[in-house]
Design a protein around this motif. Structure first.
Motif, PDB file in Angstrom:
ATOM      1  N   SER A 121       0.647  -1.391  -0.088  1.00 22.84           N
ATOM      2  CA  SER A 121       0.006  -0.078  -0.041  1.00 22.84           C
ATOM      3  C   SER A 121       0.891   1.309  -0.149  1.00 22.84           C
ATOM      4  O   SER A 121       0.338   2.176  -0.205  1.00 22.84           O
ATOM      5  CB  SER A 121      -0.976   0.190   1.299  1.00 22.84           C
ATOM      6  OG  SER A 121      -0.255  -0.036   2.391  1.00 22.84           O
ATOM      7  N   LYS A 122       2.315   1.147   0.122  1.00 27.22           N
ATOM      8  CA  LYS A 122       3.157   2.372   0.063  1.00 27.22           C
ATOM      9  C   LYS A 122       3.324   2.959  -1.224  1.00 27.22           C
ATOM     10  O   LYS A 122       3.920   2.107  -1.970  1.00 27.22           O
ATOM     11  CB  LYS A 122       4.417   1.966   0.912  1.00 27.22           C
ATOM     12  CG  LYS A 122       5.354   3.110   0.975  1.00 27.22           C
ATOM     13  CD  LYS A 122       6.404   2.956   1.831  1.00 27.22           C
ATOM     14  CE  LYS A 122       7.463   4.097   2.085  1.00 27.22           C
ATOM     15  NZ  LYS A 122       6.891   5.245   2.476  1.00 27.22           N
ATOM     16  N   THR A 123       2.940   4.113  -1.227  1.00 26.78           N
ATOM     17  CA  THR A 123       3.031   4.654  -2.524  1.00 26.78           C
ATOM     18  C   THR A 123       4.493   5.767  -2.622  1.00 26.78           C
ATOM     19  O   THR A 123       4.605   6.243  -1.630  1.00 26.78           O
ATOM     20  CB  THR A 123       1.977   5.007  -3.270  1.00 26.78           C
ATOM     21  OG1 THR A 123       1.584   6.256  -2.712  1.00 26.78           O
ATOM     22  CG2 THR A 123       1.004   4.067  -3.252  1.00 26.78           C
ATOM     23  N   TYR A 124       4.824   5.957  -4.166  1.00 30.07           N
ATOM     24  CA  TYR A 124       5.792   7.036  -4.163  1.00 30.07           C
ATOM     25  C   TYR A 124       5.230   8.254  -5.209  1.00 30.07           C
ATOM     26  O   TYR A 124       4.480   7.928  -6.189  1.00 30.07           O
ATOM     27  CB  TYR A 124       7.016   6.471  -4.642  1.00 30.07           C
ATOM     28  CG  TYR A 124       7.545   5.391  -3.324  1.00 30.07           C
ATOM     29  CD1 TYR A 124       8.522   5.904  -2.552  1.00 30.07           C
ATOM     30  CD2 TYR A 124       7.180   4.238  -3.508  1.00 30.07           C
ATOM     31  CE1 TYR A 124       8.833   5.022  -1.575  1.00 30.07           C
ATOM     32  CE2 TYR A 124       7.571   3.189  -2.496  1.00 30.07           C
ATOM     33  CZ  TYR A 124       8.370   3.662  -1.599  1.00 30.07           C
ATOM     34  OH  TYR A 124       8.935   2.739  -0.573  1.00 30.07           O
ATOM     35  N   ASN A 125       6.220   9.277  -5.194  1.00 30.22           N
ATOM     36  CA  ASN A 125       5.465  10.217  -6.111  1.00 30.22           C
ATOM     37  C   ASN A 125       6.474  10.886  -7.147  1.00 30.22           C
ATOM     38  O   ASN A 125       7.703  10.164  -7.316  1.00 30.22           O
ATOM     39  CB  ASN A 125       5.237  11.642  -5.034  1.00 30.22           C
ATOM     40  CG  ASN A 125       3.937  11.316  -4.178  1.00 30.22           C
ATOM     41  OD1 ASN A 125       3.117  10.646  -4.485  1.00 30.22           O
ATOM     42  ND2 ASN A 125       4.235  12.069  -3.108  1.00 30.22           N
ATOM     43  N   THR A 126       6.296  11.686  -7.977  1.00 26.41           N
ATOM     44  CA  THR A 126       6.764  12.174  -8.841  1.00 26.41           C
ATOM     45  C   THR A 126       8.436  12.642  -8.486  1.00 26.41           C
ATOM     46  O   THR A 126       8.645  13.120  -7.432  1.00 26.41           O
ATOM     47  CB  THR A 126       6.284  13.596  -9.525  1.00 26.41           C
ATOM     48  OG1 THR A 126       4.946  13.268 -10.028  1.00 26.41           O
ATOM     49  CG2 THR A 126       7.098  14.219 -10.666  1.00 26.41           C
ATOM     50  N   GLY A 127       9.338  11.995  -9.588  1.00 25.85           N
ATOM     51  CA  GLY A 127      10.842  12.254  -9.052  1.00 25.85           C
ATOM     52  C   GLY A 127      11.471  11.036  -8.295  1.00 25.85           C
ATOM     53  O   GLY A 127      12.406  11.130  -8.587  1.00 25.85           O
ATOM     54  N   TYR A 128      10.700  10.087  -7.855  1.00 26.44           N
ATOM     55  CA  TYR A 128      11.168   8.810  -7.265  1.00 26.44           C
ATOM     56  C   TYR A 128      11.736   7.878  -8.179  1.00 26.44           C
ATOM     57  O   TYR A 128      11.202   7.768  -9.453  1.00 26.44           O
ATOM     58  CB  TYR A 128      10.072   8.309  -6.434  1.00 26.44           C
ATOM     59  CG  TYR A 128      10.564   7.080  -5.500  1.00 26.44           C
ATOM     60  CD1 TYR A 128      11.286   7.333  -4.459  1.00 26.44           C
ATOM     61  CD2 TYR A 128      10.235   5.979  -6.248  1.00 26.44           C
ATOM     62  CE1 TYR A 128      11.501   6.281  -3.737  1.00 26.44           C
ATOM     63  CE2 TYR A 128      10.661   4.608  -5.337  1.00 26.44           C
ATOM     64  CZ  TYR A 128      11.409   4.828  -4.227  1.00 26.44           C
ATOM     65  OH  TYR A 128      11.844   3.826  -3.614  1.00 26.44           O
ATOM     66  N   GLU A 129      12.608   7.218  -7.866  1.00 30.19           N
ATOM     67  CA  GLU A 129      13.303   6.419  -9.131  1.00 30.19           C
ATOM     68  C   GLU A 129      13.535   4.927  -8.400  1.00 30.19           C
ATOM     69  O   GLU A 129      13.856   4.823  -7.156  1.00 30.19           O
ATOM     70  CB  GLU A 129      14.676   6.463  -9.745  1.00 30.19           C
ATOM     71  CG  GLU A 129      14.310   8.078 -10.666  1.00 30.19           C
ATOM     72  CD  GLU A 129      15.592   8.350 -11.234  1.00 30.19           C
ATOM     73  OE1 GLU A 129      16.688   7.531 -10.915  1.00 30.19           O
ATOM     74  OE2 GLU A 129      15.647   9.206 -11.995  1.00 30.19           O
ATOM     75  N   TYR A 130      13.140   3.841  -8.882  1.00 31.84           N
ATOM     76  CA  TYR A 130      13.508   2.458  -8.418  1.00 31.84           C
ATOM     77  C   TYR A 130      14.034   1.436  -9.555  1.00 31.84           C
ATOM     78  O   TYR A 130      13.660   1.508 -10.497  1.00 31.84           O
ATOM     79  CB  TYR A 130      12.043   1.909  -7.892  1.00 31.84           C
ATOM     80  CG  TYR A 130      12.044   0.467  -7.543  1.00 31.84           C
ATOM     81  CD1 TYR A 130      12.855  -0.029  -6.281  1.00 31.84           C
ATOM     82  CD2 TYR A 130      11.523  -0.496  -8.327  1.00 31.84           C
ATOM     83  CE1 TYR A 130      12.804  -1.444  -6.093  1.00 31.84           C
ATOM     84  CE2 TYR A 130      11.811  -1.882  -8.038  1.00 31.84           C
ATOM     85  CZ  TYR A 130      12.166  -2.232  -7.161  1.00 31.84           C
ATOM     86  OH  TYR A 130      12.378  -3.714  -6.900  1.00 31.84           O
ATOM     87  N   SER A 131      15.314   0.859  -9.032  1.00 32.02           N
ATOM     88  CA  SER A 131      15.574  -0.025 -10.009  1.00 32.02           C
ATOM     89  C   SER A 131      15.872  -1.228  -9.512  1.00 32.02           C
ATOM     90  O   SER A 131      16.250  -1.444  -8.054  1.00 32.02           O
ATOM     91  CB  SER A 131      17.180   0.614 -10.457  1.00 32.02           C
ATOM     92  OG  SER A 131      17.139   1.851 -10.871  1.00 32.02           O
TER      93      SER A 131
END
Length: 210
Positions: free
Chosen positions: A113-123
């Protein structure tokens, strides 16, 4: 941080191709343990370690233009490729729904349920072959899903035999065309020569007065 790194190293020893995580919090604090990287909105980024270095990277846009999609929604990559998700709108995450046996991809840090916003990056670097499917938890019902097909290799090395075996890329058609053109040219020259020979060969002017 050191305790987390030791724990991650132990997990890697138990599962050779297991996915490991590196997390960057919004305050810039990091915990590192393997081949995943996340970047906070403040731009702080940590590397995923040696297992994620040196290989190619494929980028997937999360929510481009505010739309509820991953772009592209389906990709095919070779093992050792790092997929980087880049957020272009808010309230999204990456949650695996299915993956091959032996893989241990966890998706974005935190609960589903944890979300992230504009500018976030995940690899994440994918080392296990097979099909990985994932979704954005808040927008799964809207069709915000993705698929990653991981193969041993793509159009290179051992997996590139299909391209190398194609004679059309080895100059064969050009040779065939040249042979055909040369044949047509010879026929045309022969016809022209025959025409002039028949037309002027028996001309009174050609025999001379000697």
């Amino acid at each position: 941080m050191a305790a987390t790194g030791v724990a991650g190293g132990g997990a890697a020893g138990a599962t050779a191709a297991a996915a490991q995580e590196t997390t960057t919090t919004s305050s810039g604090n990091t915990t590192a343990s393997g081949n995943e990287t996340t970047t906070a909105a403040n731009g702080t980024t940590t590397s995923g370690g040696a297992s994620g270095g040196g290989g190619p990277t494929k980028e997937v846009i999360v929510g481009p233009g505010g739309s509820l999609v991953f772009e592209p929604a389906e990709i095919t990559i070779a093992t050792g490729t790092t997929v980087k998700w880049v957020w272009e709108s808010d309230n999204h995450n990456v949650v695996p729904s299915s993956q091959p046996e032996g893989a241990d991809w966890q998706g974005t840090p935190g609960a589903p349920s944890k979300t992230y916003n504009t500018g976030y990056e995940y690899s994440h670097t994918f080392n296990t072959t097979g099909t990985f499917e994932y979704y954005c938890q808040p927008h799964e019902t809207a069709g915000m899903v993705g698929t990653i097909n991981v193969k041993e290799s793509i159009s290179s090395g051992g997996g590139g035999g299909q391209k190398e075996a194609n004679p059309e890329h080895m100059g064969v058609p050009f040779q065939a065309h040249f042979v055909g053109l040369a044949t047509l040219l010879m026929i045309a020259v022969s016809l022209v020569y025959t025409f002039f020979l028949l037309k002027y060969g028996e001309s009174p002017h050609a025999s001379g007065g000697n």
